[in-house]
Write a protein that holds these residues in place. Structure first.
Motif, PDB file in Angstrom:
ATOM      1  N   SER A   8       6.364   2.025  -4.466  1.00 36.93           N
ATOM      2  CA  SER A   8       5.738   1.164  -3.456  1.00 36.93           C
ATOM      3  C   SER A   8       5.669   1.370  -2.624  1.00 36.93           C
ATOM      4  O   SER A   8       6.288   1.062  -1.392  1.00 36.93           O
ATOM      5  CB  SER A   8       5.554  -0.668  -4.129  1.00 36.93           C
ATOM      6  OG  SER A   8       6.974  -0.990  -3.547  1.00 36.93           O
ATOM      7  N   PRO A  42       1.676   4.018  -2.906  1.00 39.08           N
ATOM      8  CA  PRO A  42      -0.654   3.009  -2.090  1.00 39.08           C
ATOM      9  C   PRO A  42      -0.523   3.996  -0.826  1.00 39.08           C
ATOM     10  O   PRO A  42       0.018   3.508   0.503  1.00 39.08           O
ATOM     11  CB  PRO A  42      -0.190   1.343  -2.219  1.00 39.08           C
ATOM     12  CG  PRO A  42       1.267   1.648  -2.961  1.00 39.08           C
ATOM     13  CD  PRO A  42       2.252   2.934  -2.701  1.00 39.08           C
ATOM     14  N   TYR A  44      -1.122   2.334   2.620  1.00 39.74           N
ATOM     15  CA  TYR A  44      -1.106   0.668   3.148  1.00 39.74           C
ATOM     16  C   TYR A  44      -1.605   1.214   4.851  1.00 39.74           C
ATOM     17  O   TYR A  44      -1.463   1.845   5.191  1.00 39.74           O
ATOM     18  CB  TYR A  44       0.176   0.762   3.837  1.00 39.74           C
ATOM     19  CG  TYR A  44       1.173  -0.314   2.297  1.00 39.74           C
ATOM     20  CD1 TYR A  44       1.290  -0.946   1.666  1.00 39.74           C
ATOM     21  CD2 TYR A  44       1.562   0.983   1.802  1.00 39.74           C
ATOM     22  CE1 TYR A  44       1.737  -1.058   0.375  1.00 39.74           C
ATOM     23  CE2 TYR A  44       3.111   0.595   0.304  1.00 39.74           C
ATOM     24  CZ  TYR A  44       2.672  -0.192  -0.391  1.00 39.74           C
ATOM     25  OH  TYR A  44       3.620  -1.218  -1.300  1.00 39.74           O
ATOM     26  N   ASP A  94     -11.355  -6.249  -2.262  1.00 41.06           N
ATOM     27  CA  ASP A  94     -10.273  -7.176  -3.117  1.00 41.06           C
ATOM     28  C   ASP A  94      -9.759  -6.132  -1.457  1.00 41.06           C
ATOM     29  O   ASP A  94      -8.728  -6.708  -1.424  1.00 41.06           O
ATOM     30  CB  ASP A  94      -9.148  -5.844  -3.807  1.00 41.06           C
ATOM     31  CG  ASP A  94     -10.355  -6.888  -5.331  1.00 41.06           C
ATOM     32  OD1 ASP A  94     -10.120  -7.955  -4.842  1.00 41.06           O
ATOM     33  OD2 ASP A  94     -10.539  -5.895  -6.145  1.00 41.06           O
ATOM     34  N   PHE A  96      -6.935  -3.764  -1.344  1.00 41.56           N
ATOM     35  CA  PHE A  96      -5.526  -4.257  -2.321  1.00 41.56           C
ATOM     36  C   PHE A  96      -4.636  -3.762  -0.693  1.00 41.56           C
ATOM     37  O   PHE A  96      -3.449  -4.680  -1.054  1.00 41.56           O
ATOM     38  CB  PHE A  96      -5.354  -3.740  -3.192  1.00 41.56           C
ATOM     39  CG  PHE A  96      -5.913  -4.135  -4.437  1.00 41.56           C
ATOM     40  CD1 PHE A  96      -5.996  -5.978  -4.477  1.00 41.56           C
ATOM     41  CD2 PHE A  96      -6.869  -3.610  -5.039  1.00 41.56           C
ATOM     42  CE1 PHE A  96      -5.984  -6.278  -5.817  1.00 41.56           C
ATOM     43  CE2 PHE A  96      -7.447  -3.865  -6.700  1.00 41.56           C
ATOM     44  CZ  PHE A  96      -7.426  -5.442  -6.817  1.00 41.56           C
ATOM     45  N   PHE A  97      -4.167  -3.197  -0.182  1.00 43.96           N
ATOM     46  CA  PHE A  97      -3.499  -2.575   0.399  1.00 43.96           C
ATOM     47  C   PHE A  97      -3.992  -2.070   2.172  1.00 43.96           C
ATOM     48  O   PHE A  97      -3.179  -1.900   2.651  1.00 43.96           O
ATOM     49  CB  PHE A  97      -3.337  -0.675   0.158  1.00 43.96           C
ATOM     50  CG  PHE A  97      -2.905  -0.194  -1.393  1.00 43.96           C
ATOM     51  CD1 PHE A  97      -1.535  -1.349  -1.860  1.00 43.96           C
ATOM     52  CD2 PHE A  97      -3.367  -0.030  -2.452  1.00 43.96           C
ATOM     53  CE1 PHE A  97      -1.259  -1.755  -3.027  1.00 43.96           C
ATOM     54  CE2 PHE A  97      -2.961  -0.131  -3.773  1.00 43.96           C
ATOM     55  CZ  PHE A  97      -2.367  -0.907  -4.210  1.00 43.96           C
ATOM     56  N   ARG A  99      -3.719  -5.188   4.302  1.00 44.98           N
ATOM     57  CA  ARG A  99      -3.220  -6.624   4.470  1.00 44.98           C
ATOM     58  C   ARG A  99      -2.227  -6.589   5.302  1.00 44.98           C
ATOM     59  O   ARG A  99      -1.967  -8.106   5.720  1.00 44.98           O
ATOM     60  CB  ARG A  99      -2.802  -6.597   3.006  1.00 44.98           C
ATOM     61  CG  ARG A  99      -3.424  -6.868   1.668  1.00 44.98           C
ATOM     62  CD  ARG A  99      -4.474  -7.970   1.908  1.00 44.98           C
ATOM     63  NE  ARG A  99      -5.281  -7.523   0.120  1.00 44.98           N
ATOM     64  CZ  ARG A  99      -4.775  -8.510  -0.477  1.00 44.98           C
ATOM     65  NH1 ARG A  99      -3.769  -9.083  -0.615  1.00 44.98           N
ATOM     66  NH2 ARG A  99      -5.508  -8.155  -1.510  1.00 44.98           N
ATOM     67  N   CYS A 105       1.970 -10.820  -0.698  1.00 47.74           N
ATOM     68  CA  CYS A 105      -0.134 -11.564  -0.983  1.00 47.74           C
ATOM     69  C   CYS A 105       0.712 -12.519  -2.020  1.00 47.74           C
ATOM     70  O   CYS A 105       0.936 -11.962  -3.018  1.00 47.74           O
ATOM     71  CB  CYS A 105      -0.837 -10.399  -0.499  1.00 47.74           C
ATOM     72  SG  CYS A 105      -0.645  -9.725   0.228  1.00 47.74           S
ATOM     73  N   ASP A 107      -1.810 -11.944  -4.713  1.00 45.89           N
ATOM     74  CA  ASP A 107      -2.058 -11.406  -5.450  1.00 45.89           C
ATOM     75  C   ASP A 107      -1.366  -9.746  -5.702  1.00 45.89           C
ATOM     76  O   ASP A 107      -1.290  -9.446  -5.977  1.00 45.89           O
ATOM     77  CB  ASP A 107      -3.130 -10.803  -6.019  1.00 45.89           C
ATOM     78  CG  ASP A 107      -3.453 -10.276  -3.956  1.00 45.89           C
ATOM     79  OD1 ASP A 107      -3.396 -10.253  -2.731  1.00 45.89           O
ATOM     80  OD2 ASP A 107      -5.152  -9.727  -3.962  1.00 45.89           O
ATOM     81  N   ASP A 108       0.387 -10.768  -5.153  1.00 47.22           N
ATOM     82  CA  ASP A 108       0.563  -8.860  -5.407  1.00 47.22           C
ATOM     83  C   ASP A 108       0.775  -8.375  -7.351  1.00 47.22           C
ATOM     84  O   ASP A 108       0.660  -7.310  -7.188  1.00 47.22           O
ATOM     85  CB  ASP A 108       1.728  -9.086  -4.680  1.00 47.22           C
ATOM     86  CG  ASP A 108       2.133  -9.607  -3.592  1.00 47.22           C
ATOM     87  OD1 ASP A 108       1.548  -8.912  -2.587  1.00 47.22           O
ATOM     88  OD2 ASP A 108       3.276  -9.334  -3.575  1.00 47.22           O
ATOM     89  N   ARG A 111      -2.503  -6.307  -7.268  1.00 46.07           N
ATOM     90  CA  ARG A 111      -2.227  -4.875  -5.747  1.00 46.07           C
ATOM     91  C   ARG A 111      -1.592  -4.242  -7.033  1.00 46.07           C
ATOM     92  O   ARG A 111      -2.087  -3.153  -7.154  1.00 46.07           O
ATOM     93  CB  ARG A 111      -1.719  -5.391  -5.585  1.00 46.07           C
ATOM     94  CG  ARG A 111      -2.468  -6.592  -4.059  1.00 46.07           C
ATOM     95  CD  ARG A 111      -1.659  -7.405  -2.686  1.00 46.07           C
ATOM     96  NE  ARG A 111      -1.619  -6.060  -2.251  1.00 46.07           N
ATOM     97  CZ  ARG A 111      -0.026  -5.784  -1.153  1.00 46.07           C
ATOM     98  NH1 ARG A 111       1.138  -6.560  -1.340  1.00 46.07           N
ATOM     99  NH2 ARG A 111      -0.360  -5.102  -0.625  1.00 46.07           N
ATOM    100  N   GLN A 139       7.092  -3.510  -9.125  1.00 51.84           N
ATOM    101  CA  GLN A 139       4.969  -3.364  -8.930  1.00 51.84           C
ATOM    102  C   GLN A 139       5.166  -2.004 -10.109  1.00 51.84           C
ATOM    103  O   GLN A 139       3.336  -1.970  -9.616  1.00 51.84           O
ATOM    104  CB  GLN A 139       5.707  -3.409  -7.726  1.00 51.84           C
ATOM    105  CG  GLN A 139       6.296  -3.558  -6.145  1.00 51.84           C
ATOM    106  CD  GLN A 139       7.243  -3.937  -5.850  1.00 51.84           C
ATOM    107  OE1 GLN A 139       8.314  -3.147  -7.130  1.00 51.84           O
ATOM    108  NE2 GLN A 139       7.356  -4.275  -4.969  1.00 51.84           N
TER     109      GLN A 139
END
Ligand SMILES: Nc1ncnc2c1ncn2[C@@H]1O[C@H](COP(=O)(O)OP(=O)(O)O[C@H]2O[C@H](CO)[C@@H](O)[C@H](O)[C@H]2O)[C@@H](O)[C@H]1O
Length: 492
Positions: A8, A42, A44, A94, A96-97, A99, A105, A107-108, A111, A139
């Motif tokens: 991550s 990811p 981000y 969603d 996911f990345f 944010r 978050c 919902d980690d 994610r 993760q």
């Protein structure tokens, strides 16, 4: 060997802490030893895009199965200071990345379950068949699970997984909804104690436990922490699982990337130096004082760099500030807190100390400033409650900044007390160690360091130089990881 790191974080493009340093530094070392290394991350929105060279789309139509349907992803690729990185960007509601943060978050769990699934799907669809997948922390705990339970039957039979735990505190504990999302499904099967069921919450799955159970090899980031994790509460409830899987569990001390953390070539500090011209370090101290508007007095500077949370012994960090001031030293802190109460506390402290010319608290994340602090300070304090490895003491050593540490985890494997170490001759010792968690323990170690600085500056300098001579590069750990990879390739 063909090695893929899945994580991550990877410094400096995505860095919240030491995990990022390790993913980058280890990858560089492995590549330097002739292996092919790729890193999957990811994508981000808030990562440091300025550290990516040649970003381009590498795989446009990655469809990742999710809840019986599929999410469309793009995969971008670029070089982060020479390392080839793939960034997965999902296109779904969603977000996911996107944010504005890496973690934190609600919902980690979802994610990073998605990220784990997407990373494997990317490898599979793009026909990448690494010898080794090396994944890190909670993760990516589902990677070995997904590989063994799904992808092994879809053409990824020969891939082997090394799973490294940097912090047992965060395990990815949550409900079973990720099973349906990722296609693992069979709740009753995964909710067994020898699979992913959390040992203390019978209604929850534990990603990290899954990683330990399914990976071919499991490591943590220092030999001492490997012992602690098995036998003490710092394993945060995973001691039993580690015991059951002890044959494949070991501790490998992290390294430091000396291309990045090296006062001889550091681009972020005004004056480069080595242990041979140690006296040049003073110019960095001057620059640090000018930058932070500290008094130019004949005083030592004590520093703290790191996250401000319970792990790091915040009560002692707080005490260290006032004790340094009472002993006639200056104090510089660079840190950020994710917990609201700790954040508020340090903001109040900062306000309170604002006009004191001997102290500066910098609250936030600032990579460039951290280099100047390592180079400009005389001592660095690491009073952690627990510390799987700890990088700041190793970086401090390289910069001739004497570490004052609590004797836990990897700090025990890297810092050797000037006055009391039983195993090394005086010329090999490199810092100060204390053991208890109360103020007095910290004070006694700080007193010894600060007194030596005032009373025997030559001896203090000698101690700093001894620290600079230590080799905590990736050289040895790089070789150790390669041995582990070879071992699991042949053993399965
Ligand atoms: N505010 C800030 N601004 C700029 N830079 C900052 C910063 N706060 C921290 N850093 C940097 O982030 C890194 C932190 O290293 P640590 O060893 O303290 O890692 P951390 O506890 O996050 O990670 C976990 O993983 C690592 C790696 O395995 C283990 O060493 C460790 O024990 C374990 O807790 C250092 O490079 C430090 O300079």
């Amino acid at each position: 060997m063909y090695i893929v790191q899945i994580a991550s974080e990877c410094a400096p493009v995505i860095k919240a802490g030491g995990l990022g340093d390790v993913v980058y530094g280890l990858s560089r070392e492995l590549e330097g030893r002739g292996n092919c290394v790729e890193i999957i991350l990811p994508m981000y929105d808030c990562m440091r895009y300025d550290h990516i060279w040649g970003l381009h789309d590498a795989y446009k139509d990655l469809w990742v199965p999710w809840y019986g349907a599929a999410i469309h992803c793009s995969v971008y690729c670029g070089w982060v200071h020479g390392r080839l990185c793939f960034f997965i960007q999902p296109h779904s509601e969603d977000n996911f990345f996107n944010r504005g943060c890496y973690y934190g978050c609600d919902d980690d769990n979802m994610r990073f379950a998605f990220f784990s699934k997407a990373a494997l799907e990317f490898l599979n669809q793009s026909n990448k068949r690494p010898d080794i997948i090396h994944c890190h922390d909670w993760q990516t705990g589902l990677i070995p699970v997904l590989l063994a339970e799904i992808y092994k039957y879809n053409g990824m039979e020969y891939q082997r997984v090394c799973y490294t735990i940097h912090n047992f505190k965060h395990q990815g504990i949550g409900g079973g909804e990720t099973l349906a999302a990722t296609g693992l499904n069979r709740e009753a099967y995964y909710f067994q104690y020898d699979k992913l069921r959390d040992d203390f919450n019978p209604f929850a799955l534990n990603y990290m436990k899954g990683g330990i159970v399914y990976a071919n090899a499991v490591t943590t980031v220092s030999p001492n922490h490997a012992e602690e994790a098995r036998y003490t509460e710092v394993g945060c409830g995973l001691g039993h699982t580690l015991h059951l899987h002890q044959d494949k569990f070991t501790g490998v001390l992290n390294g430091i990337d000396y291309d990045f953390w090296n006062p001889e070539i550091d681009r972020y500090i005004p004056t480069n130096y080595t242990y041979e011209d140690f006296e040049q370090k003073i110019y960095n101290k001057k620059a640090l004082r000018e930058r932070l508007l500290l008094d130019a007095a004949d005083k030592p500077i004590v520093a703290y760099i790191g996250r401000l949370d319970n792990q790091k012994g915040v009560h002692l960090v707080h005490h260290a500030i006032y004790h340094a001031l009472s002993k006639g030293a200056q104090f510089v802190l660079l840190g950020s807190a994710t917990e609201a109460a700790i954040n508020t506390h340090f903001h109040h402290e900062k306000e309170f100390l604002n006009n004191n010319p001997d102290v500066h608290l910098e609250l936030g994340f600032n990579e460039e400033l951290s280099h100047l602090i390592y180079a400009g300070a005389d001592m660095i304090v690491v009073p952690s409650n627990y510390e799987p490895c700890g990088l700041t003491q190793m970086i401090g050593l390289k910069y001739g900044t004497v570490p004052i540490v609590r004797g836990v985890g990897g700090l025990v494997n890297t810092v050797f007390d000037r006055d009391y170490d039983q195993n090394l001759p005086p010329e090999k010792r490199n810092g100060y160690v204390f053991y208890d968690t109360d103020n007095y323990a910290l004070e006694s170690a700080m007193n010894r360091a600060i007194d030596l600085w005032y009373e025997s500056p030559d001896e203090f300098q000698q101690l700093a130089i001894q620290g600079m001579k230590y080799d905590y590069s990736w050289n040895i750990p790089g070789a150790e990881y390669l041995k582990i990879y070879e071992w699991i390739r042949h053993r399965g």
